[in-house]
Design a protein around this motif. Structure first.
Motif, mmCIF file in Angstrom:
data_model
loop_
_atom_site.group_PDB
_atom_site.id
_atom_site.type_symbol
_atom_site.label_atom_id
_atom_site.label_comp_id
_atom_site.label_asym_id
_atom_site.label_seq_id
_atom_site.Cartn_x
_atom_site.Cartn_y
_atom_site.Cartn_z
ATOM 1 N N GLU A 71 0.851 -1.176 0.000
ATOM 2 C CA GLU A 71 0.000 0.000 0.000
ATOM 3 C C GLU A 71 0.895 1.237 0.000
ATOM 4 O O GLU A 71 2.067 1.174 0.407
ATOM 5 N N MET B 89 -1.250 5.662 4.159
ATOM 6 C CA MET B 89 -1.398 5.274 5.567
ATOM 7 C C MET B 89 -2.874 5.056 5.906
ATOM 8 O O MET B 89 -3.218 4.084 6.587
ATOM 9 N N ALA C 125 -3.953 1.760 4.571
ATOM 10 C CA ALA C 125 -3.305 0.655 5.281
ATOM 11 C C ALA C 125 -3.954 0.433 6.650
ATOM 12 O O ALA C 125 -4.221 -0.704 7.040
ATOM 13 N N LEU C 126 -4.219 1.518 7.365
ATOM 14 C CA LEU C 126 -4.844 1.375 8.691
ATOM 15 C C LEU C 126 -6.282 0.880 8.570
ATOM 16 O O LEU C 126 -6.734 0.085 9.399
ATOM 17 N N ARG D 245 -7.431 -1.081 6.223
ATOM 18 C CA ARG D 245 -7.330 -2.518 5.952
ATOM 19 C C ARG D 245 -6.912 -3.282 7.202
ATOM 20 O O ARG D 245 -7.409 -4.382 7.462
ATOM 21 N N ALA D 246 -5.983 -2.710 7.976
ATOM 22 C CA ALA D 246 -5.513 -3.391 9.192
ATOM 23 C C ALA D 246 -6.671 -3.619 10.161
ATOM 24 O O ALA D 246 -6.799 -4.696 10.755
ATOM 25 N N LYS D 247 -7.526 -2.623 10.312
ATOM 26 C CA LYS D 247 -8.690 -2.782 11.206
ATOM 27 C C LYS D 247 -9.641 -3.839 10.655
ATOM 28 O O LYS D 247 -10.129 -4.690 11.389
ATOM 29 N N LYS E 29 -5.120 -7.113 11.311
ATOM 30 C CA LYS E 29 -3.670 -7.280 11.134
ATOM 31 C C LYS E 29 -2.921 -6.044 11.628
ATOM 32 O O LYS E 29 -3.516 -5.009 11.912
ATOM 33 N N HIS E 30 -1.613 -6.179 11.687
ATOM 34 C CA HIS E 30 -0.730 -5.053 11.948
ATOM 35 C C HIS E 30 -0.246 -4.483 10.615
ATOM 36 O O HIS E 30 -0.441 -5.098 9.568
ATOM 37 N N VAL E 31 0.398 -3.322 10.710
ATOM 38 C CA VAL E 31 0.941 -2.666 9.516
ATOM 39 C C VAL E 31 2.463 -2.729 9.568
ATOM 40 O O VAL E 31 3.072 -2.443 10.601
ATOM 41 N N LEU E 32 3.061 -3.138 8.461
ATOM 42 C CA LEU E 32 4.506 -3.008 8.279
ATOM 43 C C LEU E 32 4.742 -1.731 7.488
ATOM 44 O O LEU E 32 4.364 -1.641 6.314
ATOM 45 N N LEU E 33 5.333 -0.732 8.126
ATOM 46 C CA LEU E 33 5.641 0.546 7.478
ATOM 47 C C LEU E 33 7.110 0.560 7.102
ATOM 48 O O LEU E 33 7.985 0.479 7.971
ATOM 49 N N ASP E 34 7.384 0.640 5.811
ATOM 50 C CA ASP E 34 8.753 0.606 5.288
ATOM 51 C C ASP E 34 9.084 1.963 4.689
ATOM 52 O O ASP E 34 8.473 2.378 3.695
#
Lengths: 151, 33
Positions: B8, B11, B14-15, B17-19, B23-28
């Motif tokens: 993604e 942000m 991503a958040l 979708r995480a909710k 899941k958790h978010v991997l922020l790279d």
């Protein structure tokens, strides 16, 4: 990361199955400032509210990345006092990636999670014993040193 | 077929979708060169 780690099929499957991957440039506004990023790659595990629980800076090989991500998920569970989930996540890391650099911290935090769940101090002593036996020179073994006094 | 990471770039998305996916978010943060 793009040359070695992210193309690894096991890494890609783990990330797609367990996380929402979000990628932004090191100078992204406002995220780079919000997260005080100074170097790349910086990898951060966030919960679904956007709260940071784990961070690494620098290259990680495939095996190390998966271990680090599992540790990050477990630390998020721990921080949110979801101790059953934390114990399961740390346990899975120990079982699947015993040689990962993330494993000693997972042993330590699994013991603490078990103590938090039951108020029985024996898991703290067990974590010290395991760390001493398997990772005698690790920093997490030193942090568990007081637990040697638990009977 | 080999797996590929489906990144993604937002942000908020991503958040969200995480909710929804628990899941958790991997922020790279990366250097695009």
């Amino acid at each position: 990361m793009d040359a070695v780690t992210y193309p690894d099929e096991g890494v890609a499957k783990f990330i797609n199955d367990n996380l929402i991957p979000l990628r932004v440039a090191f100078d992204h506004k406002p995220l780079a400032s919000d997260f005080k990023v100074k170097w790349t790659p910086t990898l951060i595990t966030l919960d679904s509210d956007g709260v940071e629980h784990h961070r690494t800076v620098g290259f990680l090989a495939p095996e190390e990345l998966i271990g680090s991500l599992m540790l990050g998920i477990g630390k998020s569970n721990f921080d949110r006092e979801e101790f059953d989930k934390a114990i399961a996540t740390f346990g899975s890391l120990l079982e699947r990636h015993p040689k990962s650099d993330s494993t000693p911290e997972a042993i330590f935090l699994r013991g603490v999670s078990m103590y938090k769940n039951t108020h029985d101090p024996k898991p703290l002593r067990a974590s010290y014993d395991k760390l001493t036996a398997e990772y005698p020179d690790n920093e997490w073994t030193k942090r568990a040193y007081p637990y040697r006094l638990i009977n | 077929m080999a797996s590929k990471i489906e990144w993604e770039t937002s942000m908020d998305k991503a958040l969200s979708r995480a909710k929804a996916e628990g899941k958790h978010v991997l922020l790279d943060f990366f250097n695009p060169g």
